[in-house]
Design a protein around this motif. Structure first.
Motif, PDB file in Angstrom:
ATOM      1  N   TYR A   1      -1.008   7.757  -0.235  1.00  0.00           N
ATOM      2  CA  TYR A   1      -1.887   7.694  -1.404  1.00  0.00           C
ATOM      3  C   TYR A   1      -3.256   8.279  -1.070  1.00  0.00           C
ATOM      4  O   TYR A   1      -3.822   9.064  -1.848  1.00  0.00           O
ATOM      5  CB  TYR A   1      -2.039   6.250  -1.878  1.00  0.00           C
TER       6      TYR A   1
ATOM      7  N   LEU B   1       4.561   0.536  -6.717  1.00  0.00           N
ATOM      8  CA  LEU B   1       3.719   1.528  -6.058  1.00  0.00           C
ATOM      9  C   LEU B   1       4.529   2.448  -5.163  1.00  0.00           C
ATOM     10  O   LEU B   1       4.147   3.602  -4.927  1.00  0.00           O
ATOM     11  CB  LEU B   1       2.606   0.843  -5.255  1.00  0.00           C
TER      12      LEU B   1
ATOM     13  N   HIS C   1       6.908   1.776   4.466  1.00  0.00           N
ATOM     14  CA  HIS C   1       5.868   0.884   3.970  1.00  0.00           C
ATOM     15  C   HIS C   1       4.510   1.214   4.589  1.00  0.00           C
ATOM     16  O   HIS C   1       3.492   1.221   3.895  1.00  0.00           O
ATOM     17  CB  HIS C   1       6.239  -0.566   4.276  1.00  0.00           C
TER      18      HIS C   1
ATOM     19  N   ILE D   1       2.904   4.418   3.074  1.00  0.00           N
ATOM     20  CA  ILE D   1       2.504   4.462   1.664  1.00  0.00           C
ATOM     21  C   ILE D   1       0.990   4.517   1.470  1.00  0.00           C
ATOM     22  O   ILE D   1       0.486   5.400   0.765  1.00  0.00           O
ATOM     23  CB  ILE D   1       3.129   3.286   0.892  1.00  0.00           C
ATOM     24  N   PRO D   2       0.193   3.612   2.077  1.00  0.00           N
ATOM     25  CA  PRO D   2      -1.264   3.739   1.882  1.00  0.00           C
ATOM     26  C   PRO D   2      -1.818   5.040   2.434  1.00  0.00           C
ATOM     27  O   PRO D   2      -2.749   5.619   1.858  1.00  0.00           O
ATOM     28  CB  PRO D   2      -1.834   2.514   2.610  1.00  0.00           C
TER      29      PRO D   2
ATOM     30  N   ASN E   1      -2.210  -1.264  -2.334  1.00  0.00           N
ATOM     31  CA  ASN E   1      -0.927  -1.479  -1.667  1.00  0.00           C
ATOM     32  C   ASN E   1      -1.106  -2.295  -0.390  1.00  0.00           C
ATOM     33  O   ASN E   1      -0.288  -3.180  -0.085  1.00  0.00           O
ATOM     34  CB  ASN E   1      -0.285  -0.127  -1.345  1.00  0.00           C
TER      35      ASN E   1
ATOM     36  N   ILE F   1       0.485  -5.875  -1.471  1.00  0.00           N
ATOM     37  CA  ILE F   1       1.912  -5.770  -1.181  1.00  0.00           C
ATOM     38  C   ILE F   1       2.217  -5.962   0.303  1.00  0.00           C
ATOM     39  O   ILE F   1       3.104  -6.719   0.671  1.00  0.00           O
ATOM     40  CB  ILE F   1       2.464  -4.418  -1.682  1.00  0.00           C
ATOM     41  N   GLN F   2       1.457  -5.283   1.160  1.00  0.00           N
ATOM     42  CA  GLN F   2       1.795  -5.347   2.574  1.00  0.00           C
ATOM     43  C   GLN F   2       1.424  -6.673   3.227  1.00  0.00           C
ATOM     44  O   GLN F   2       2.207  -7.231   3.998  1.00  0.00           O
ATOM     45  CB  GLN F   2       1.143  -4.185   3.318  1.00  0.00           C
TER      46      GLN F   2
ATOM     47  N   ASP G   1       8.792  -1.940  -4.529  1.00  0.00           N
ATOM     48  CA  ASP G   1       7.809  -2.269  -5.552  1.00  0.00           C
ATOM     49  C   ASP G   1       7.411  -1.030  -6.345  1.00  0.00           C
ATOM     50  O   ASP G   1       7.768   0.105  -5.986  1.00  0.00           O
ATOM     51  CB  ASP G   1       6.568  -2.883  -4.894  1.00  0.00           C
TER      52      ASP G   1
END
Length: 301
Positions: free
Chosen positions: A23, A149, A16, A19-20, A211, A215-216, A147
């Motif tokens: 991206y 993303l 998690h 992820i950012p 994200n 999401i986070q 999710d």
């Protein structure tokens, strides 16, 4: 069982948190492959997070927030391209200027938009649970209860690898980045390719910001990107400007951040300031190790 749960939770947190970063790094990959240094990843992350949060806050629809963040991220990328490609502004200066403007503008606007609504939670993006596979120990929770993303990132990594190394556009992009004079002689519009690459860079980085906010944490906080754009650049260098290598480097930094959070939660007798700097220290050490390896290869030792 407790150890298994701890390991599973740690893996999930590592993914998690990566992820950012992934991206943003993937966005930086397109830009830098075209020959445009993108220090503005930090500002693009922050702008994407703010745009997604504000749009979702007013519309109640997180998908509109993601779409808005893509549009605004593309516009920020276009601004960076205009400054660097058309006006010839130093790429480092342009990127830092965008970061500073993004930091100040999002902080100012966030106080206007969210004033008195600091506890307001943004609309939730629910995970997609794949029946059967989601029940597999450790892997099920990690890979099959996530999710959109999360899944999109894996698709984009594979797609980027295909585009860069197996398509004519990828060949053109790399040619423009490595030898623009030859590409121009061959009839390629260097300006157009760089514009497109930097716009894609802004869109992908803004997805990382979306994200973060949707999401986070599900709210927007001033400066919430917290240097992730710069760590993404470090991951890009460590991954040697290759999609898979860059993604693995992002996972390394995500795992480091997850580790420092868990050490803090366990109440270890370590100053929290030291733990907070751990991901950045690992980034520096990784880059130093990479440079040392390159020097050894260059000297033939």
């Amino acid at each position: 069982m407790n150890k298994l749960n701890f390991f599973s939770d740690y893996l999930i947190a590592s993914f998690h948190l990566a992820i950012p970063l992934a991206y943003a790094a993937l966005g930086g990959l397109y830009s830098e492959r075209s020959g445009v240094l993108n220090i503005a990843l930090e500002g693009m992350l922050l702008t994407g997070a703010f745009t997604a949060a504000v749009t979702s806050f007013y519309s109640g629809n997180p998908w509109l927030g993601i779409l808005a963040s893509l549009i605004v991220g593309g516009l920020v990328g276009m601004l960076h391209a205009f400054l660097c490609v058309n006006l010839g502004v130093n790429q480092l200066v342009s990127g830092l200027a965008i970061n500073l403007v993004a930091s100040g503008m999002t902080s100012f606007l966030a106080r206007l938009v969210f004033s008195g609504n600091s506890t307001q939670r943004l609309p939730e993006i629910k995970p997609f649970i794949i029946p059967g596979l989601a029940n597999i120990p450790v892997i099920g929770n990690l890979l099959f209860q996530q999710d959109i993303l999360f899944y999109l990132l894996f698709l984009l990594i594979a797609l980027t690898n295909y585009i860069l190394f197996y398509t004519s556009f990828g060949l053109t992009l790399r040619a423009v980045g490595e030898y623009p004079q030859a590409a121009d002689t061959a009839g390629v519009s260097v300006v157009s390719v760089r514009y497109l690459a930097v716009i894609i860079s802004g869109c992908l980085a803004s997805l990382g910001g979306a994200n973060l906010s949707l999401i986070q944490v599900r709210f927007f906080a001033e400066g919430m990107s917290a240097g992730k754009g710069f760590i993404a650049i470090a991951a890009l260098i460590l991954g040697r400007w290759h999609p898979q290598g860059t993604a693995l480097a992002c996972l390394l930094f995500g795992a480091t951040e997850a580790l420092q959070l868990r050490i803090q939660a366990l109440g270890a007798n370590i100053p929290y300031q030291f733990l907070l700097m751990l991901p950045y220290a690992i980034a520096i050490l990784a880059l130093v190790g990479q440079e040392a390896r390159v020097r050894r290869l260059g000297t033939g030792d």
